[in-house]
Design an enzyme around this catalytic site. Structure first.
Site, PDB file in Angstrom:
ATOM      1  N   LYS A 293       3.301   2.428  -8.141  1.00  0.00           N
ATOM      2  CA  LYS A 293       3.001   3.738  -8.611  1.00  0.00           C
ATOM      3  C   LYS A 293       4.119   4.748  -8.130  1.00  0.00           C
ATOM      4  CE  LYS A 293       2.970   3.697 -12.528  1.00  0.00           C
ATOM      5  NZ  LYS A 293       4.268   3.282 -13.325  1.00  0.00           N
ATOM      6  N   ARG A 388       3.275   7.860  -2.010  1.00  0.00           N
ATOM      7  CA  ARG A 388       3.246   8.917  -3.060  1.00  0.00           C
ATOM      8  C   ARG A 388       2.193   9.494  -3.085  1.00  0.00           C
ATOM      9  NH1 ARG A 388       3.256   8.053  -9.318  1.00  0.00           N
ATOM     10  NH2 ARG A 388       3.339  10.399  -9.907  1.00  0.00           N
ATOM     11  N   SER A 396      -1.351   7.793 -11.904  1.00  0.00           N
ATOM     12  CA  SER A 396      -0.195   7.693 -12.527  1.00  0.00           C
ATOM     13  C   SER A 396      -0.953   5.710 -13.083  1.00  0.00           C
ATOM     14  CB  SER A 396       0.830   6.896 -11.688  1.00  0.00           C
ATOM     15  OG  SER A 396       2.262   6.519 -12.459  1.00  0.00           O
TER      16      SER A 396
END
Length: 612
Positions: A293, A388, A396
């Site tokens: 993700k 991220r 997510s």
């Protein structure tokens, strides 16, 4: 994309009508106008007032005609056997013995004969000089007048061949593509054309403005092959021979590769592959390790838009974690099993092409995956790691795993462990698991308090490594995606195991928010990614849309709002702290370590800043 056969037939019939003087659609040749050399800038940024072709000059091609006349008017692709001779340069048997056979799928399909003298791959990585060019002084002497009138040297030529177009054959409307097109000038010289009136060679900015070009023998003309062009041989009995030349403004940057008589070349996916190089590039060449993700699906989709990057049979192979077959005992058996997930047999023939997969569970599951890579893929793989902002990544991840939408296989892979738990319950479970493994001596789970002094002693220590290993052993599961909600965001800890085993130069760490933020950043990032793979970049991507995304509310904010409705901010132990701030405080020291690691290895800054 190949033109459908029915469309080619339709264009052929239309062309025959344009060739017929008795037809109302008859198309006469355009006036020969010498516009000089067409600037290469017109290929990248065409405008309506720029010529699509230029009549450069007319010369005597008799010497070249005498060399290539024998056997040019024969169909060597039929089932009828034809005798070969050393003087018939068109015959495939002669070419295979004294020159180099080149398999060009589309041209071979149309039955086009060829005498190849110089050729390059579509990315201009190598320029090959063929035996006919190297060993036949008469051919070089016959071609030299053409180079002289163009004012160029042999060192500028990257493609030079003679093509024999069969009777009643149409090469359909198309424009050439590939990196070579915008860096080269395309010149045609009709060499053997018994009936020029039967040849319809057209070029233009679009299908509505095509002009017919005079194809009398010796007419040297340049076309903008980035624009539309097509050719039809309407003769019922004669082949048509053109010399086709592509040259650069400057000499080619590398010495040519001189080929040996009897070699075989395959042209595919814009690459040239020597048979003698078969098997020189092992499969796979790269892996996207994670994090889940964090944009791994998008990165893989962008990478595989390159013509030299062949997608695996499935993007996430998992051959090194839950698809690993413990029953296979030898390295050879295990390697063969894993290579079944790639197009290994086809890639064996094409050393210029490469492949890899994107299995984002590998980054965290280093305990299993690293020794398996060392055992069966014992060559210098290239690794990609996407990161991220870890709070957004966790949200997510939770949204994906708990979503009821998906195929039966997807739902099974996601697991059921989190289905009836809130985001915050899963957070607390992962924190407790890390705490129980001795991984969080610096963090008060209940209060959300960070102890800088303990962290200073613990960070990077053997004790931290041991606690991390224990966490991986106990809590990184197989056959489910419902684990490691927070641990997957501890990027420096995950990378530590990998960087202890493999060279840092084998890794490229990319940041979702920085490197895949918009079209401009994606194009910039992909140049770095392709360079990391050791292949030339391409100027454009067909699709830069984000992949594998879904809409969801922020679980942190949503749960905070629920707590406020119950009477104030969420309570974490004895403190009152918003859950988002709690998680940011937790991740902050790990993010700082990642920042230092990225700066150390030239991967830039992740630019995640928290207002705490």
């Amino acid at each position: 994309m190949a033109t459908p056969a029915e469309l080619i037939q339709k264009q052929h019939e239309e062309a025959l009508s344009l060739l017929s003087i008795d037809s109302s659609k008859y198309c006469p040749c355009a006036e020969r106008l010498n516009h000089g050399e067409l600037p290469l800038t017109t290929k990248r940024s065409p405008t309506a007032n720029q010529p699509s072709w230029s009549s450069r000059v007319r010369i005597d091609v008799t010497p070249l005609q005498e060399i290539v006349r024998e056997g040019y008017n024969v169909n060597y692709h039929s089932n009828e056997k034809t005798s070969s001779s050393n003087t018939n340069l068109w015959h495939p048997v002669t070419a295979a013995q004294h020159n180099v056979s080149v398999c060009r799928p589309s041209h071979d399909q149309w039955g086009i004969g060829k005498i190849v003298l110089i050729f390059c791959d579509d990315f201009l990585q190598q320029c090959y000089h063929f035996p006919y060019w190297q060993m036949r002084a008469d051919i070089r002497a016959a071609v030299q007048p053409i180079l002289d009138v163009l004012g160029i040297q042999v060192s500028q030529c990257v493609r030079l061949l003679l093509a024999s177009l069969p009777p009643q054959t149409t090469i359909p409307l198309h424009q050439d593509s590939g990196e070579w097109v915008h860096q080269t000038h395309r010149v045609h010289v009709p060499i053997l054309v018994p009936s020029p009136e039967d040849i319809l060679f057209r070029s233009g900015p679009d299908d509505a403005t095509l002009q017919r070009i005079d194809c009398h023998e010796g007419h040297v003309f340049e076309i903008n092959n980035a624009q539309r062009h097509a050719v039809t041989n309407g003769s019922s009995e004669h082949y048509r021979v053109h010399l086709i030349l592509d040259y650069m403004d400057q000499p080619f940057r590398l010495p040519p590769v001189v080929l040996t008589p009897g070699e075989v070349l395959y042209q595919t996916r814009r690459s040239l592959n020597r048979v003698c190089d078969q098997g020189s590039r092992p499969t796979p060449s790269f892996m996207i390790l994670g994090a889940q993700k964090a944009g791994t699906t998008s990165l893989y989709q962008y990478l595989t838009q390159h013509d030299l990057v062949i997608p695996a049979k499935r993007r996430e192979t998992h051959c090194l974690d839950w698809r690993w077959d413990e029953k296979l005992k030898t390295v050879e058996q295990q390697r063969e099993w894993c290579q079944k997930f790639y197009h290994t047999e086809e890639l064996y023939k094409h050393a210029a092409c490469l492949t890899g997969d994107s299995t984002p569970s590998y980054l965290l599951d280093s305990r299993r995956v690293i020794p398996r890579i060392q055992a069966i893929f014992n060559w210098p793989l290239r690794f990609f790691v996407m990161v991220r902002e870890p709070v957004a990544r966790a949200e997510s991840h939770y949204a994906m795993v708990t979503s009821p939408v998906g195929t039966e296989a997807q739902l099974k892979t996601r697991g059921v462990e989190w289905r009836n738990k809130s985001f915050w319950q899963v957070v607390q479970e992962d924190l407790q698991q890390m705490h129980d493994c001795g991984l969080l001596p610096h963090w008060n789970v209940e209060e959300g308090i960070f102890d800088a002094n303990v962290w200073k002693e613990f960070s990077g220590s053997a004790a931290e490594d041991q606690a991390w290993s224990l966490y991986l052993e106990r809590h990184v599961l197989l056959n489910t995606g419902s684990y490691g909600l927070l641990a997957r965001g501890l990027y420096e800890l995950q990378l530590r195991s990998w960087l202890k085993t493999f060279r840092a130069g084998q890794f490229l760490v990319l940041v979702l928010e920085r490197d895949l933020a918009d079209t401009e950043s994606i194009h910039r990032t992909m140049q770095r990614a392709w360079a990391h793979l050791g292949i030339p970049g391409i100027t454009s991507l067909d699709d830069t849309s984000a992949q594998n995304t879904r809409e969801y509310k922020s679980f942190v904010e949503e749960e905070n709002e629920e707590k406020k409705e119950e009477g104030g901010e969420s309570s974490l132990g004895g403190t009152r702290m918003a859950k988002k701030e709690y998680l940011q405080r937790f991740f902050q020291p790990y993010n700082e370590r990642l920042e230092q690691l990225m700066e150390q290895h030239g991967w830039g800054s992740h630019n995640w800043s928290y207002e705490l």
